[in-house]
Design an enzyme around this catalytic site. Structure first.
Site: not given
Ligand code: NI
Length: 182
Positions: A88, A130-131, A134
């Site tokens: 990340c 993953h995004e 976030h």
């Molecule tokens: Ni990240």
């Protein structure tokens, strides 16, 4: 080019759920440009708006030469899983193996408000998951098994960037996560 500082682990904005985009305006288009420029400069395979301190549901990705963005994503995940190395840009220099769905169908919008669907597997699927995490204030270390997560937290606390008073302006070393940073 508008490369912005990337917020690092410990910044509360990374733990704050982002809100849906309502106005598809010039400000949103500038945000997508900033995300793209900053992601490509890092370099990373993805970048979400909270990582630039902006609490909107927008991310960019750059996987296998495919450059794109997605606004207000809604994901449908495969039951099949993958396990592999993940990093990340907000946790520079560190990677751990992380389980993810093998493939994903992501519904959302482009910066002009047009509906789009992105289908991805393997690395693209990993980046999209993953995004989107976030945007929910979730970091990939949250998804590690307990023992790995404990080791990850120790490594983060011992990182030279962690808790530095000016950690918002740290210039990351080249290829801090060997391009795995998302
Ligand atoms: Ni990240």
């Amino acid at each position: 080019m508008a490369i912005q500082p990337i917020r690092l682990f410990g910044d509360p904005v990374l733990r704050t759920p982002a809100v849906e985009v309502v106005d598809f305006d010039a400000e949103l288009r500038k945000l997508v440009q900033d995300l793209t420029d900053t992601m490509l400069d890092a370099p990373g395979a993805g970048l979400a708006a909270p990582q630039l301190g902006v609490g909107l549901r927008v991310f960019t990705y750059h996987v296998d030469g495919e450059l794109g963005h997605l606004v207000n994503p809604q994901l449908t995940l495969s039951e099949d899983e993958q396990d592999g190395e993940e990093g990340c840009l907000s946790i520079p220099g560190l990677t751990w193996d992380c389980k993810r769905a093998l493939s994903v169908v992501a519904h959302g919008f482009d910066m002009h408000g047009e509906p789009v669907v992105i289908e991805g597997s393997e690395t693209l699927a990993r980046a999209i998951q993953h995004e989107t995490d976030h945007l929910d204030g979730v970091l990939f270390v949250d998804r590690l098994d307990q023992a790995t997560r404990k080791a990850a937290m120790k490594a983060i606390r011992e990182s030279d960037w962690f808790g530095a008073p000016d950690n918002l302006t740290v210039k990351l070393s080249p290829h801090p996560t060997r391009g795995l940073g998302i």
